[in-house]
Enzyme design. Structure first.
Site, PDB file in Angstrom:
ATOM      1  N   ASN A  12     116.792  75.526  78.846  1.00 45.09           N
ATOM      2  CA  ASN A  12     116.946  76.844  79.567  1.00 45.09           C
ATOM      3  C   ASN A  12     118.041  77.888  78.965  1.00 45.09           C
ATOM      4  OD1 ASN A  12     116.717  78.462  82.022  1.00 45.09           O
ATOM      5  ND2 ASN A  12     116.619  76.872  83.132  1.00 45.09           N
TER       6      ASN A  12
ATOM      7  N   HIS B 233     137.208  71.509  62.669  1.00 43.75           N
ATOM      8  CA  HIS B 233     138.083  72.056  61.904  1.00 43.75           C
ATOM      9  C   HIS B 233     139.357  71.274  61.526  1.00 43.75           C
ATOM     10  CE1 HIS B 233     135.780  75.775  61.551  1.00 43.75           C
ATOM     11  NE2 HIS B 233     135.270  75.538  62.807  1.00 43.75           N
TER      12      HIS B 233
ATOM     13  N   GLY C 232     123.597  72.363  83.602  1.00 42.68           N
ATOM     14  CA  GLY C 232     123.970  73.659  82.864  1.00 42.68           C
ATOM     15  C   GLY C 232     125.441  73.593  82.532  1.00 42.68           C
TER      16      GLY C 232
ATOM     17  N   SER D  85     126.243  69.134  85.630  1.00 38.69           N
ATOM     18  CA  SER D  85     126.527  70.432  85.120  1.00 38.69           C
ATOM     19  C   SER D  85     128.122  70.607  84.832  1.00 38.69           C
ATOM     20  CB  SER D  85     126.290  71.545  86.071  1.00 38.69           C
ATOM     21  OG  SER D  85     126.711  71.450  87.587  1.00 38.69           O
TER      22      SER D  85
ATOM     23  N   THR E 263     132.902  64.299  75.335  1.00 31.09           N
ATOM     24  CA  THR E 263     133.821  64.197  74.200  1.00 31.09           C
ATOM     25  C   THR E 263     133.715  62.706  73.502  1.00 31.09           C
ATOM     26  OG1 THR E 263     135.708  63.367  75.577  1.00 31.09           O
ATOM     27  CG2 THR E 263     135.357  65.678  75.022  1.00 31.09           C
ATOM     28  N   LYS E 264     133.075  61.829  74.419  1.00 29.96           N
ATOM     29  CA  LYS E 264     132.851  60.524  73.857  1.00 29.96           C
ATOM     30  C   LYS E 264     131.462  59.948  74.082  1.00 29.96           C
ATOM     31  CE  LYS E 264     137.641  59.145  74.544  1.00 29.96           C
ATOM     32  NZ  LYS E 264     138.739  58.052  75.027  1.00 29.96           N
TER      33      LYS E 264
END
Length: 204
Positions: free
Chosen positions: A83, A113, A140, A158, A163-164
């Site tokens: 979407n 970074h 979303g 949503s 992170t894992k």
């Protein structure tokens, strides 16, 4: 090794060399053309996406606007839908399976970074690959961070920040995203009943 080879092998690299700049500008041109298309130009949209990405299925659609860094590091299976306002930062490979659907503003980031400020100020950066299996629904405003793998048959709620790694066959959500429960037989029965109700309503 070239900067591109370093980038794709998940090592520190500098992004501004001639080869990477050329590929970056190619992606900017193709996404600009894509984002300026109209709803009457569906065949042209598909043509642009197939030119932009390393691999696609026959059936794919991304609602403009869409952004990516290179495109050539993105491989998408059959029957993909994203979407509005999707972003894929593909300094490393992003692999997406079949029957994958994304809500608005889903973002996939492979770029990282250095934590050390002195090294970071040299403009050195790195990437980590992202892999998303088949039969996955992502809600979303979800962010998928570098290095994450998501299994098959997964629902991500949503607003999640993934992170894992997420295993196959689960519902997961949250910030950070965590497994809430397994997808089970009761889910299949319930949704097959809803499908049958839909078909009955269409016959009426």
């Amino acid at each position: 090794m070239t900067e591109k080879e370093l980038m794709l092998s998940e090592q520190l690299y500098l992004a501004g060399d001639e080869e990477l700049t050329r590929e970056f500008m190619r992606a900017k041109r193709l996404t600009r053309l894509y984002n300026s298309t109209t709803e009457e130009q569906m065949d042209y949209r598909a043509q642009l996406l197939k030119e932009l990405f390393a691999k696609t299925g026959e059936n794919l659609h991304i609602e403009p606007t869409f952004r990516c860094d290179y495109g050539t590091n993105i491989s998408i299976g059959e029957n993909f839908y994203a979407n509005y306002d999707c972003i894929i930062v593909d300094v490393c490979s992003v692999t997406i399976g079949d029957n994958v659907f994304w809500g608005p503003r889903v973002c996939v980031y492979t770029a990282g970074h250095p934590i050390d400020a002195k090294v970071r100020s040299t403009q050195l950066e790195f990437g980590r690959k992202v892999s998303i299996g088949s039969d996955v629904w992502i809600g979303g405003n979800t962010v998928i961070n570098p290095g994450v793998s998501i299994g098959d048959n997964v629902v991500i709620g949503s607003g999640s920040v993934v992170t894992k790694d997420i295993p196959s066959g689960v519902i997961a959500a949250g910030c950070p995203c965590k497994v809430l429960r397994k997808i089970n037989e009761d889910d299949r029965i319930y949704w097959e009943e809803q499908e049958q109700k839909y078909k009955a309503n269409k016959r009426d």
